[in-house]
Enzyme design. Structure first.
Site, PDB file in Angstrom:
ATOM      1  N   ASN A   8      15.666 -62.225  55.999  1.00  0.00           N
ATOM      2  CA  ASN A   8      16.249 -62.197  57.208  1.00  0.00           C
ATOM      3  C   ASN A   8      16.710 -63.771  57.434  1.00  0.00           C
ATOM      4  O   ASN A   8      15.708 -64.547  57.838  1.00  0.00           O
ATOM      5  CB  ASN A   8      15.265 -61.696  58.333  1.00  0.00           C
ATOM      6  CG  ASN A   8      15.747 -62.180  59.752  1.00  0.00           C
ATOM      7  OD1 ASN A   8      17.191 -62.397  59.901  1.00  0.00           O
ATOM      8  ND2 ASN A   8      15.003 -61.772  60.739  1.00  0.00           N
ATOM      9  N   LYS A  10      18.242 -65.117  59.894  1.00  0.00           N
ATOM     10  CA  LYS A  10      18.458 -65.487  61.174  1.00  0.00           C
ATOM     11  C   LYS A  10      19.656 -66.439  61.399  1.00  0.00           C
ATOM     12  O   LYS A  10      20.767 -66.204  60.740  1.00  0.00           O
ATOM     13  CB  LYS A  10      17.152 -66.128  61.663  1.00  0.00           C
ATOM     14  CG  LYS A  10      15.716 -65.429  61.418  1.00  0.00           C
ATOM     15  CD  LYS A  10      14.613 -65.896  61.846  1.00  0.00           C
ATOM     16  CE  LYS A  10      13.449 -65.012  61.516  1.00  0.00           C
ATOM     17  NZ  LYS A  10      12.127 -65.500  62.055  1.00  0.00           N
ATOM     18  N   HIS A  96      14.278 -56.789  66.459  1.00  0.00           N
ATOM     19  CA  HIS A  96      13.350 -58.063  66.188  1.00  0.00           C
ATOM     20  C   HIS A  96      12.903 -58.770  67.185  1.00  0.00           C
ATOM     21  O   HIS A  96      13.281 -58.656  68.355  1.00  0.00           O
ATOM     22  CB  HIS A  96      14.285 -59.088  65.247  1.00  0.00           C
ATOM     23  CG  HIS A  96      13.799 -60.288  64.859  1.00  0.00           C
ATOM     24  ND1 HIS A  96      13.015 -61.182  65.293  1.00  0.00           N
ATOM     25  CD2 HIS A  96      13.276 -60.423  63.320  1.00  0.00           C
ATOM     26  CE1 HIS A  96      12.365 -62.001  64.462  1.00  0.00           C
ATOM     27  NE2 HIS A  96      12.246 -61.455  63.199  1.00  0.00           N
ATOM     28  N   GLU A  98      12.518 -61.673  68.222  1.00  0.00           N
ATOM     29  CA  GLU A  98      13.349 -62.486  68.844  1.00  0.00           C
ATOM     30  C   GLU A  98      14.342 -62.157  69.580  1.00  0.00           C
ATOM     31  O   GLU A  98      14.537 -62.629  70.827  1.00  0.00           O
ATOM     32  CB  GLU A  98      14.160 -63.656  67.484  1.00  0.00           C
ATOM     33  CG  GLU A  98      12.938 -64.594  67.168  1.00  0.00           C
ATOM     34  CD  GLU A  98      13.083 -64.782  65.418  1.00  0.00           C
ATOM     35  OE1 GLU A  98      14.318 -64.562  65.050  1.00  0.00           O
ATOM     36  OE2 GLU A  98      12.142 -65.334  64.893  1.00  0.00           O
ATOM     37  N   GLU A 168       5.844 -57.068  62.421  1.00  0.00           N
ATOM     38  CA  GLU A 168       5.929 -58.554  62.136  1.00  0.00           C
ATOM     39  C   GLU A 168       4.997 -58.808  63.494  1.00  0.00           C
ATOM     40  O   GLU A 168       5.646 -59.186  64.565  1.00  0.00           O
ATOM     41  CB  GLU A 168       7.294 -59.004  62.478  1.00  0.00           C
ATOM     42  CG  GLU A 168       8.256 -58.379  61.402  1.00  0.00           C
ATOM     43  CD  GLU A 168       9.282 -59.386  61.187  1.00  0.00           C
ATOM     44  OE1 GLU A 168       9.681 -59.957  60.100  1.00  0.00           O
ATOM     45  OE2 GLU A 168      10.323 -59.504  62.183  1.00  0.00           O
ATOM     46  N   GLY A 174       7.265 -67.585  61.853  1.00  0.00           N
ATOM     47  CA  GLY A 174       7.646 -69.083  62.019  1.00  0.00           C
ATOM     48  C   GLY A 174       6.545 -69.817  62.066  1.00  0.00           C
ATOM     49  O   GLY A 174       6.750 -71.099  62.388  1.00  0.00           O
ATOM     50  N   SER A 214       5.605 -65.525  58.414  1.00  0.00           N
ATOM     51  CA  SER A 214       5.124 -66.386  57.583  1.00  0.00           C
ATOM     52  C   SER A 214       4.806 -65.867  56.136  1.00  0.00           C
ATOM     53  O   SER A 214       3.821 -66.549  55.480  1.00  0.00           O
ATOM     54  CB  SER A 214       4.147 -67.194  58.058  1.00  0.00           C
ATOM     55  OG  SER A 214       4.500 -67.822  59.316  1.00  0.00           O
TER      56      SER A 214
HETATM   57  P1  13P Z   1       9.229 -66.108  58.922  1.00  0.00           P
HETATM   58  O1  13P Z   1       9.025 -65.554  57.689  1.00  0.00           O
HETATM   59  O2  13P Z   1      10.175 -67.489  59.023  1.00  0.00           O
HETATM   60  O3  13P Z   1       7.868 -66.299  59.690  1.00  0.00           O
HETATM   61  O4  13P Z   1      10.259 -65.198  59.770  1.00  0.00           O
HETATM   62  C1  13P Z   1       9.780 -63.782  59.768  1.00  0.00           C
HETATM   63  C2  13P Z   1      10.669 -62.922  60.542  1.00  0.00           C
HETATM   64  O5  13P Z   1      10.908 -62.918  61.556  1.00  0.00           O
HETATM   65  C3  13P Z   1      11.464 -62.038  59.585  1.00  0.00           C
HETATM   66  O6  13P Z   1      12.232 -61.068  60.347  1.00  0.00           O
END
Ligand code: 13P
Length: 252
Positions: A8, A10, A96, A98, A168, A174, A214
């Site tokens: 992903n 982002k 997601h 976010e 997640e 992150g 992560s």
């Molecule tokens: P990270 O791997 O940067 O922690 O992000 C995970 C994520 O949100 C994947 O959708």
């Protein structure tokens, strides 16, 4: 079950950067045995077409990071499922954390999107996961169960079976602090045996449940070898060619 390793990206990588990463990935994975895992990249919308063009002779799959639940019309800034299909997407990430946090997406809204994605034969990757506060107050199972039941509400069994779930935990995204393999395995087993099996019975065994948060090349082998972890949804480490390919190669 065959694993899925999904990147992903982002809101990262412009077209030039995306092309460079895809060139590196396709060269590196030229000899890859795709029987071991499906590999998926989910770039931002502006990169979907150029990445699709570059992936034409590759087995790497393409997905989007979001979509709208209406068919077409006056929805400025939104993208429909048919548009994603036309640009070569087979997957779409929905719900997601976010999007829930910054754009106010609710389980009910995500439910509409999942249903619409299914109608276009796009495989939704439904993201669920608790916050730190919810875990610390021991409500993580209840929170994840509620997200799943509401997001999958009204779907028929076949549609649920065609959905991929991504666990997640928000506190792991992150932050550099991944869930331990036992924390993740415990939740994945709960999702499969306590929640999804309540909807589709034994079919829950064939549902892919990805871990995200992560996930990097140092922890991937341990996490991805857990019995109920069927792959990873990777943010930061999917932007780095070396890290992403090491994660892929950690699948035995
Ligand atoms: P990270 O791997 O940067 O922690 O992000 C995970 C994520 O949100 C994947 O959708």
């Amino acid at each position: 079950m065959k694993k899925l390793i999904a990147g992903n990206w982002k809101m990262n990588l412009d077209i030039g950067e995306a092309v460079k990463l895809i060139d590196q990935l396709t060269a590196e994975l030229n000899d890859y045995d795709f029987e071991k895992a499906d590999i998926l990249v989910c770039p931002n919308f502006t990169c979907l077409y150029p990445v699709h063009e570059l992936l034409k002779d590759s087995q790497i799959l393409l997905g989007a990071q979001n979509m709208y639940h209406e068919t077409e019309g006056a929805y400025t800034g939104e993208t429909s499922g048919s548009m994603l299909k036309a640009v070569g997407c087979s997957y779409v990430i929905l719900g997601h954390s976010e999007r829930r946090k910054y754009f106010g997406e609710t389980d009910e809204f995500i439910n509409l999107k999942i249903s619409k994605a299914q109608s276009y034969d796009l495989i939704p990757i439904l993201c669920v996961g608790e916050s730190l506060e919810e875990r610390e107050s021991d409500r993580h199972f209840e929170v994840v169960k509620s997200q799943l039941l509401k997001s999958l509400s009204g779907l028929d069994k076949d549609e649920v079976l065609k959905t991929t779930v991504a666990y997640e935990p928000v506190w792991a995204i992150g932050t550099g602090k991944n869930a331990t393999s036992s924390e993740a395995q415990e939740m994945h087993k709960f999702i499969r045996d306590e929640v999804i099996s309540g909807i589709v019975g034994d079919g829950s065994k064939s549902i892919r449940i990805l871990y995200g948060g992560s996930l990097n090349e140092n922890v991937s082998e341990e996490l991805l070898s857990q019995p109920d972890i069927d792959g990873g949804l990777i943010g930061g480490a999917s932007l780095k060619f070396g890290s992403f390919t090491k994660i892929i190669r950690s699948i035995k």
